[in-house]
Design an enzyme around this catalytic site. Structure first.
Site, PDB file in Angstrom:
ATOM      1  N   HIS A  99      -7.670  -4.149  -7.249  1.00  0.00           N
ATOM      2  CA  HIS A  99      -7.813  -2.704  -7.336  1.00  0.00           C
ATOM      3  C   HIS A  99      -7.883  -2.284  -8.795  1.00  0.00           C
ATOM      4  CE1 HIS A  99      -3.515  -3.592  -7.463  1.00  0.00           C
ATOM      5  NE2 HIS A  99      -3.404  -2.532  -8.250  1.00  0.00           N
ATOM      6  N   HIS A 101      -7.015   1.106 -11.224  1.00  0.00           N
ATOM      7  CA  HIS A 101      -6.396   2.432 -11.321  1.00  0.00           C
ATOM      8  C   HIS A 101      -7.352   3.374 -12.042  1.00  0.00           C
ATOM      9  CE1 HIS A 101      -2.105   1.247 -10.447  1.00  0.00           C
ATOM     10  NE2 HIS A 101      -2.620   0.060 -10.739  1.00  0.00           N
TER      11      HIS A 101
HETATM   12  P1  5GP Z   1      -0.544  -2.713  -9.703  1.00  0.00           P
HETATM   13  O1  5GP Z   1       0.805  -2.703 -10.374  1.00  0.00           O
HETATM   14  O2  5GP Z   1      -0.675  -3.877  -8.752  1.00  0.00           O
HETATM   15  O3  5GP Z   1      -1.689  -2.572 -10.643  1.00  0.00           O
HETATM   16  O4  5GP Z   1      -0.573  -1.355  -8.867  1.00  0.00           O
HETATM   17  C1  5GP Z   1      -0.242  -1.256  -7.518  1.00  0.00           C
HETATM   18  C2  5GP Z   1      -0.247   0.213  -7.175  1.00  0.00           C
HETATM   19  O5  5GP Z   1      -0.276   0.336  -5.766  1.00  0.00           O
HETATM   20  C3  5GP Z   1       0.998   0.973  -7.652  1.00  0.00           C
HETATM   21  O6  5GP Z   1       0.618   1.995  -8.566  1.00  0.00           O
HETATM   22  C4  5GP Z   1       1.603   1.534  -6.364  1.00  0.00           C
HETATM   23  O7  5GP Z   1       2.087   2.852  -6.518  1.00  0.00           O
HETATM   24  C5  5GP Z   1       0.451   1.457  -5.394  1.00  0.00           C
HETATM   25  N1  5GP Z   1       0.854   1.260  -4.014  1.00  0.00           N
HETATM   26  C6  5GP Z   1       1.701   0.299  -3.560  1.00  0.00           C
HETATM   27  N2  5GP Z   1       1.833   0.399  -2.218  1.00  0.00           N
HETATM   28  C7  5GP Z   1       1.031   1.427  -1.830  1.00  0.00           C
HETATM   29  C8  5GP Z   1       0.749   2.020  -0.552  1.00  0.00           C
HETATM   30  O8  5GP Z   1       1.264   1.616   0.497  1.00  0.00           O
HETATM   31  N3  5GP Z   1      -0.107   3.066  -0.544  1.00  0.00           N
HETATM   32  C9  5GP Z   1      -0.688   3.537  -1.687  1.00  0.00           C
HETATM   33  N4  5GP Z   1      -1.522   4.587  -1.566  1.00  0.00           N
HETATM   34  N5  5GP Z   1      -0.451   3.009  -2.908  1.00  0.00           N
HETATM   35  C10 5GP Z   1       0.411   1.971  -2.965  1.00  0.00           C
END
Ligand code: 5GP
Ligand code: ZN
Length: 136
Positions: A99, A101
């Protein structure tokens, strides 16, 4: 990936607030939003990280990121917009489904990224670049 949270969002098994989707990607609000309009653009197919993307999916991700980024700019008029994408726990990845951001920024928001500039010499840059070129 039965228990992957983003695969479950893609399949509609857990709720999400979607803003965009196409054949290969989906964009939805980050449940842990740092700022209003903080979105995630994820691949529909499970890939743990960048290294698992084929070229078509990689292109589709950037097309969707640009599209939702333009929409965020138009709808919310932030002062700026940051893109973040983490691969591996050491990079801060917490959900192991690819993903990006899309994060609207406002002057004075509390968002911070420590960027410890090291200014390596030309020789080190050349040597590192040669190793990367050899891997392409
Ligand atoms: P990473 O740290 O892997 O780049 O970001 C993961 C992101 O996924 C975090 O910002 C977190 O808030 C988001 N996230 C985790 N679980 C869920 C979920 O169940 N639904 C949504 N919409 N976002 C999620
Ligand atoms: Zn997944």
């Amino acid at each position: 990936m039965d228990d992957c949270v983003f695969c479950r969002i893609v399949r509609g098994e857990i709720p999400s607030t979607r803003v965009w989707e196409d054949d290969l990607t989906v964009a939805f609000m980050d449940i842990g939003s740092v700022n209003p309009g903080h979105l995630l653009v994820a691949t529909k197919a499970h890939a743990e990280n960048l290294y698992g993307l084929d070229d078509g999916t990689a292109a589709a991700v950037m097309r969707s990121v640009a599209r939702v980024g333009r929409a965020v700019q138009s709808a919310l008029s932030p002062d700026g917009l940051s893109l973040y994408q983490a691969n591996g726990a050491a990079a801060g990845q917490t959900v192991f489904h690819f993903h990006v951001h899309v994060l609207p920024r406002w002057k004075g928001d509390a968002m911070d990224l420590v960027w410890p500039v090291r200014n390596p010499g030309r020789q080190e840059l050349e040597e590192t670049a040669a190793r990367i070129r050899a891997a392409l």
